[in-house]
Every structure is written in structure tokens, then in C-alpha cells.
Design an enzyme around this catalytic site. Structure first.
Site, PDB file in Angstrom:
ATOM      1  N   ARG A   1     -21.953  -2.375  27.261  1.00 43.17           N
ATOM      2  CA  ARG A   1     -21.594  -3.621  27.935  1.00 43.17           C
ATOM      3  C   ARG A   1     -20.751  -4.499  27.021  1.00 43.17           C
ATOM      4  NH1 ARG A   1     -24.598  -4.994  32.478  1.00 43.17           N
ATOM      5  NH2 ARG A   1     -26.393  -3.649  32.910  1.00 43.17           N
TER       6      ARG A   1
ATOM      7  N   LYS B   1     -28.236  -9.559  43.799  1.00 39.86           N
ATOM      8  CA  LYS B   1     -26.809  -9.307  43.997  1.00 39.86           C
ATOM      9  C   LYS B   1     -26.516  -8.689  45.359  1.00 39.86           C
ATOM     10  CE  LYS B   1     -26.170  -8.318  39.037  1.00 39.86           C
ATOM     11  NZ  LYS B   1     -25.652  -7.329  38.062  1.00 39.86           N
TER      12      LYS B   1
ATOM     13  N   PRO C   1     -19.778  -8.556  41.208  1.00 41.19           N
ATOM     14  CA  PRO C   1     -20.319  -9.817  41.709  1.00 41.19           C
ATOM     15  C   PRO C   1     -21.768 -10.012  41.272  1.00 41.19           C
ATOM     16  CG  PRO C   1     -19.243  -8.566  43.454  1.00 41.19           C
ATOM     17  CD  PRO C   1     -19.326  -7.663  42.283  1.00 41.19           C
ATOM     18  N   GLU C   2     -22.091 -11.248  40.916  1.00 39.51           N
ATOM     19  CA  GLU C   2     -23.446 -11.586  40.490  1.00 39.51           C
ATOM     20  C   GLU C   2     -24.015 -12.632  41.444  1.00 39.51           C
ATOM     21  OE1 GLU C   2     -23.625 -12.261  36.204  1.00 39.51           O
ATOM     22  OE2 GLU C   2     -21.836 -11.028  35.921  1.00 39.51           O
TER      23      GLU C   2
END
Length: 269
Positions: A259, A58, A2-3
Site C-alpha cells: 500500500r 464502502k 472509493p471509501e
């Protein structure tokens, strides 16, 4: 993970549902998720009232009438569910908070945590975070000044929580796509016009994502019409090999420092 938009969605929905309500019971399934013994955790929380649900980067912050704060970081795989004992999910919750007949379930917190802190401890914990990208004080001028201090790659910089808080893998790629800039560009190469586009795209993408409930699919509650609505509106994130919505060329998936990176190498420059 989640951001900012996902946690802001949780904040808004939970403030409406548990803001001002009293915790009537606690249950800790996994002790490592909290920072106290379950008995002490229960002692402080029981009959304590949630005065405000807030967000920083966050993190979700549950402010309590006692002056304590519950600090939540979902990390990878964490999510929340709010409902009754009858409509709970068929998954183990690491922590559960009861509000009479309604319960808030904290799922997937194998890496995440829910820590009970004093305001002083909270300030110390969050002190190293960078500015909020949607804060009115975070102007184009401030953004330009911060970029002038960096020499690295754009995506790596955008996801650095000490530099700018709340943006992660998904929205760094979405912002770069909206600005028509490759996330692998080095920051000193960016022109003044590109920096302006990047700043405006950051504002637009994050606000749109909040409007549509973020990209994470698990609903917060039964018949939740909002949470996860931005997933279908993602232009590049997790869209490898799909056609670019702007030019039609296949979106490329690559890696940068472990990433995932999603971009259109035809219309992003």
C-alpha cells in the site's frame, strides 16, 4: 478506490434523484458484474421501485419494493454516472438502470460488482464488517477498546474492513496527518492522548470529506458541483514530494505491505 465519504456522497445524491422511482429498463453489458443471468436480473428489477438508497462501509445498497437489495461495491476503478441517453459518458457501462428518461450508469466494474440479494443474503454478506466510524455508538471508549486488541501497524489496522469499516488508503493517511501521528506507528506504542487525537481526527476528516463530496473526481451528473471536491483539500494523500501544508517539509511517499503511504516525517511522530 472509493471509501466511506465517496459512497456517502453517492448515497445522498442518489437518494434525492432515484429514491421512490421505478426501474423501467435494465441493460447488462458484462454478465460477470451481476450474480444472476441478465434475464433473471431484468425480471426482478423491471417495474420494481427503489425505496431507499443506503450505505454500509464502502458498499451502496439500493433497497427495492420487492424486498430485494442491490449491493454495489465499486472496488478499484468503479464509478457512477446519472443522466440521459444524450449526455452519457463516452465509456462502456457494465450495467445500466433506466428510470424513464434518466439512466444510472455503472462504469468501471471490472473488479466491482452489483449483486441482487435477499435481505438474509445481504446480512450474511455484510456480517463480517467492522463498526462504522461515524456511528454515534462508536465512541472514543469503544475505539480505545478495539485498539487495545491490536498489536500491528496503525495504517494496516485502519484499513482493515473487519476491524473498522469504510476507511481506505486515502483517509487513513489523512487521519494520521491530522492527528500528527505517523501511519507506520505500532498501535501498542500509542499514548492515551494520541489515541484521543486519532479518534477526533477520524471524526473531523471523514465529516469534512463528506461535506466536500469525497476525493474521487468523476462527477455523478452533469454540472455536479459536489462530487470530488475534497480532492483539492487532501493534505498528504497523493501529494508525494509536495510541501507539507503544516510545516513546509516535503511529503514522503513510501510503501507498507504493497500500500502507498503518504506522510510528513517532520511533523508527524
Amino acid at each position: 478506490m472509493p471509501e466511506l465519504p465517496e459512497m456517502e456522497t453517492y448515497r445522498r445524491l442518489l437518494q434525492d434523484r432515484i429514491g421512490g422511482r421505478t426501474i423501467t429498463a435494465t441493460h447488462v453489458q458484462r454478465e460477470k458484474t451481476i450474480n444472476l443471468s441478465p434475464a433473471e436480473f431484468d425480471r426482478v428489477l423491471l417495474r420494481n421501485r427503489i425505496t431507499l438508497v443506503d450505505r454500509r462501509a464502502k458498499h451502496l445498497l439500493f433497497h427495492l419494493e420487492s424486498g430485494h437489495v442491490l449491493l454495489l461495491h465499486l472496488m478499484l476503478g468503479g464509478f457512477l454516472y446519472y443522466g440521459s441517453a444524450e449526455d452519457k459518458l463516452e465509456r462502456t457501462a457494465q450495467v445500466t438502470l433506466s428510470f424513464d428518461q434518466h439512466l444510472l450508469y455503472f462504469h468501471g466494474l471490472r473488479l466491482g460488482y452489483l449483486h441482487l440479494l435477499t435481505t438474509g443474503q445481504l446480512d450474511e454478506r455484510l456480517d463480517s464488517l467492522g463498526p462504522e466510524p461515524l456511528d454515534p455508538a462508536f465512541t472514543l471508549t469503544r475505539f480505545t477498546e478495539l485498539l487495545a486488541e491490536k498489536r500491528g501497524v496503525l495504517k494496516t489496522t485502519l484499513v482493515d474492513q473487519h476491524w473498522l469499516s469504510g476507511i481506505g488508503n486515502c483517509y487513513s493517511d489523512e487521519i494520521c496527518f491530522d492527528a500528527q501521528i505517523l501511519p507506520t506507528r505500532r498501535i501498542p506504542e500509542l499514548s492515551t492522548e494520541e489515541i484521543q487525537r486519532l479518534y477526533q481526527s477520524m471524526q473531523n476528516v471523514l465529516k469534512e470529506a463528506i461535506q466536500f463530496g469525497g476525493y474521487m473526481k468523476p462527477s455523478l451528473y452533469r454540472d455536479d458541483p459536489l462530487t470530488g471536491g475534497f480532492d483539492d483539500r487532501c493534505r498528504v494523500y497523493d501529494r508525494g514530494e509536495e510541501p507539507c501544508p503544516r510545516c513546509g517539509q516535503s511529503i514522503v511517499q513510501s510503501k507498507l505491505s504493497s500500500r502507498k503511504v503518504f506522510a510528513c516525517t517532520n511533523c508527524q511522530h
